[in-house]
Structure formats: structure tokens, C-alpha cells
Motif scaffolding. Structure first.
Motif, PDB file in Angstrom:
ATOM      1  N   THR A  78     -39.408  53.617 -78.421  1.00  0.00           N
ATOM      2  CA  THR A  78     -38.245  52.401 -78.201  1.00  0.00           C
ATOM      3  C   THR A  78     -39.308  51.180 -78.143  1.00  0.00           C
ATOM      4  OG1 THR A  78     -36.853  53.835 -77.394  1.00  0.00           O
ATOM      5  CG2 THR A  78     -36.446  51.592 -76.947  1.00  0.00           C
TER       6      THR A  78
ATOM      7  N   PHE B  34     -38.314  47.263 -76.958  1.00  0.00           N
ATOM      8  CA  PHE B  34     -37.643  46.442 -76.469  1.00  0.00           C
ATOM      9  C   PHE B  34     -37.900  45.051 -76.434  1.00  0.00           C
ATOM     10  CE2 PHE B  34     -36.041  44.567 -72.414  1.00  0.00           C
ATOM     11  CZ  PHE B  34     -34.921  45.045 -72.290  1.00  0.00           C
TER      12      PHE B  34
ATOM     13  N   ASN C 204     -32.979  46.663 -78.891  1.00  0.00           N
ATOM     14  CA  ASN C 204     -33.637  47.796 -78.912  1.00  0.00           C
ATOM     15  C   ASN C 204     -33.839  48.636 -80.184  1.00  0.00           C
ATOM     16  OD1 ASN C 204     -33.669  48.983 -75.749  1.00  0.00           O
ATOM     17  ND2 ASN C 204     -32.106  47.706 -76.401  1.00  0.00           N
TER      18      ASN C 204
ATOM     19  N   TYR D  14     -35.507  51.797 -82.144  1.00  0.00           N
ATOM     20  CA  TYR D  14     -35.861  53.323 -81.747  1.00  0.00           C
ATOM     21  C   TYR D  14     -36.053  54.142 -83.048  1.00  0.00           C
ATOM     22  CZ  TYR D  14     -35.292  58.038 -79.934  1.00  0.00           C
ATOM     23  OH  TYR D  14     -35.491  59.379 -79.480  1.00  0.00           O
TER      24      TYR D  14
ATOM     25  N   LEU E 227     -36.358  47.633 -70.227  1.00  0.00           N
ATOM     26  CA  LEU E 227     -36.134  49.068 -70.967  1.00  0.00           C
ATOM     27  C   LEU E 227     -35.644  49.896 -70.195  1.00  0.00           C
ATOM     28  CD1 LEU E 227     -38.591  49.980 -73.800  1.00  0.00           C
ATOM     29  CD2 LEU E 227     -37.196  51.550 -72.649  1.00  0.00           C
TER      30      LEU E 227
ATOM     31  N   ASN F  17     -36.321  41.355 -74.840  1.00  0.00           N
ATOM     32  CA  ASN F  17     -35.330  40.545 -74.062  1.00  0.00           C
ATOM     33  C   ASN F  17     -35.600  39.189 -73.967  1.00  0.00           C
ATOM     34  OD1 ASN F  17     -33.054  40.454 -72.267  1.00  0.00           O
ATOM     35  ND2 ASN F  17     -34.846  40.376 -70.555  1.00  0.00           N
TER      36      ASN F  17
END
Length: 325
Positions: A185, A187, A165, A167, A44, A189
């Protein structure tokens, strides 16, 4: 397909998808730019956000292409490769105080041939090459002796980050010239294959400050990031990290803006033998923005500063932004 060719075609095509130029240009705040350090970009990476609230129901859409060259040559580690990224997303104003956003990013290793340009730049300005001319150009090579039995090489095409992401932001204070907001945020992955295979879920909170007066606009941010207790980029990382940034935007002419940004990040490495990877990351971005109607095109160059062996050598970024009113 070369990312540089793709980026130029994307920028050529996108302006024709929006309506014709309007007489009044909007202000878009800070650049859509992230830290490009090898460790920072594997997780992030907070983005400067403009706390001046958009009109209720307004949506900003953006898409960007980034090419970078990594060169870090120390006794503790050696990074020599290219990374490239596509990112696209939007931010939507739910009401007068709240915004939400989503953006996707895909970063991968591919040959963008920046080594020759970087060496010429260093030669013209009398900057030490730091060993660049002693190895082949366009290498893909990583070696960290303390954590790796042998170097990793020739990983062209491997994904580095494939993330989403989410937000959310709330305005805490706003007047004609000042604004403060808080953002969160989330995140996620997942890189399923290649040498950078990894799955992680990270979170951050950030405070955004904005100041505007006539042709001048200033944005600042400080962020706290939480990461899972697992390796990234073959290195043990700190579970918590702090990053900050400041952006100054000057409206040069009606349709032209100049932007300078300074980004600083806490060193992400968490082992005593990692040298500069445990030190602060300093980066400076210089950008030009062309405004037309409800849209903008941004061209950015980002360079590392002070600690030259813990960040990407040179980065170029192009972004298209459009605001639906």
C-alpha cells in the motif's frame, strides 16, 4: 450537515443504483474496517484483505461512513473529541494472480453526539466512566503537557486526514480451502489547514491468509508500515510499525452474515512520557452483513480493549459494497 444523517441517506440511496436481487449471494470476506486509535488514524492504517482471488476482470466498489468518539484521560495526555470519516474506492482483478485497488478517505472533527450514548452504555454494564461525567459533553479538546504549551480546543470542522491509498496484491498460493497473498500500500495524505495540518507519504507491506469451508471463512493479516520522521497528532511517532488482524465470517442464513474481527497495532508514540500511547492498541469489531444480489451492506460497532486510553472509545461504521461481475 450531520454525518449521521448523511450516512443514513447514503445507505438508503445506494442500493437503488444496482440491479435487482439475484438468486445467489456472493461472499465478501472481511469487513472494510480500520484501527480507529487517535494516532493510527492520522496515517496509513492497513485493512484486512481477502486473498481468495476474484474472477479475472471483476471489480468491487465500496463506500463507507464512520463516526467515532475519542476519550483518553491520563496524566500524560487528554483527548476528548469526535472524528468522522467517509471512504470510497475499488479493487480490481487484473488477472488470476494480481489485483489493484484505490481508495480515498476523508476524516474530520465534527459533533456526532456519542458522549451521552457512551456514558449510558458504561452505566448499564457497570463500566467505570473514567472521568467522562466530570467534563462537558461534546467537547473538542486535546492536551499533551510534554509537547504542547496550552490545550487545543474548539477545532470543530478541521480535517484530520485527506488521503489516497494505492494497493497492489499478488496471490502466492491458492487451493479450494486456503489462500495466501502479499500486498503493498502507498499512502499520501495532505491536510492543508487546521490544527491537524500535515503532509506525509507512507508505505506498507502485508501478508494475507484466507481459509474457507462451507459457511465459515477466516482471514488474517500482518503488516509492516513505514512512516516519515515527523510528528502526527502533535506527537513524535515511530518510523516503523507492525499491525495485525484476524476476521471470522459466518454465513448465518443465505443473505445474512455475522463477522467478528480483532485488530492489534503497535503503539505509535515515540516518547518516553506518553504512557499508553506507546502501548499496543487492541480493538474488537462486531459486524452484521446483509447480502443481496451482487451487493452487501455492512453495519459495524468497534470497541477498544485492554488499553482503554490509547484508542477510540466507540465507533460505528456503515458500508455499501457492490461487485461488478
Amino acid at each position: 450537515m450531520a454525518i449521521s444523517r448523511t450516512a443514513f441517506m447514503l445507505l438508503w440511496w445506494l442500493p437503488f443504483t444496482v440491479q435487482a436481487d439475484n438468486s445467489d449471494s456472493l461472499r465478501f470476506g472481511p469487513l472494510i474496517a480500520q484501527s480507529q486509535a487517535p494516532l493510527q488514524i492520522t496515517g496509513l492504517t492497513p485493512i484486512l484483505q481477502d486473498p481468495f482471488q476474484s474472477t479475472v476482470g471483476q471489480t468491487e466498489l465500496f463506500t463507507s461512513a464512520t463516526i467515532g468518539s475519542v476519550w483518553a484521560n491520563t496524566p500524560e495526555y487528554q483527548f476528548d473529541y469526535y472524528h468522522n470519516q467517509f471512504m470510497a474506492g475499488f479493487i480490481h482483478a487484473l488477472d488470476e494472480e494480481n489485483r489493484v485497488g484505490v481508495w480515498l478517505q476523508y476524516r474530520y472533527a465534527a459533533n456526532n453526539r456519542l458522549d451521552g450514548l457512551t456514558e449510558k452504555f458504561h452505566s448499564i454494564f457497570g463500566i467505570d466512566q473514567n472521568g467522562r461525567t466530570e467534563v462537558d459533553e461534546d467537547r473538542f479538546y486535546i492536551h499533551i503537557p510534554d509537547t504542547m504549551d496550552e490545550p487545543i480546543a474548539d477545532f470543530v470542522g478541521d480535517p484530520i486526514v485527506s488521503a489516497i491509498n494505492l494497493y497492489g496484491e499478488q496471490i502466492l498460493y491458492q487451493s479450494m480451502h486456503h489462500a495466501v497473498s502479499a500486498g503493498v500500500t502507498l499512502f499520501f495524505n495532505r491536510v492543508s489547514h487546521g490544527v491537524f495540518a500535515n503532509t506525509s507519504f507512507e508505505q506498507s507491506v502485508q501478508i494475507n491468509y484466507g481459509y474457507q469451508r462451507e459457511k465459515h471463512r477466516l482471514t488474517a493479516m500482518i503488516s509492516l508500515v513505514h512512516r516519515p520522521d515527523k510528528q502526527q497528532h502533535f506527537i513524535d511517532i515511530k518510523p516503523w510499525g507492525v499491525s495485525a488482524g484476524v476476521s471470522y465470517q459466518y454465513q448465518w442464513f443465505e443473505h445474512h452474515e455475522l463477522i467478528g474481527e480483532y485488530l492489534i497495532s503497535q503503539g505509535k508514540g515515540d516518547s518516553a512520557g506518553l504512557g499508553e500511547l506507546n502501548a499496543l492498541v487492541h480493538e474488537f469489531a462486531l459486524g452484521y452483513r446483509y447480502l443481496f444480489g451482487n451487493s452487501a451492506i455492512e453495519l459495524v460497532a468497534l470497541e477498544n480493549m485492554f488499553n482503554h486510553d490509547n484508542s477510540t472509545d466507540i465507533v460505528f461504521n456503515a458500508t455499501f459494497r457492490h461487485r461488478f461481475l
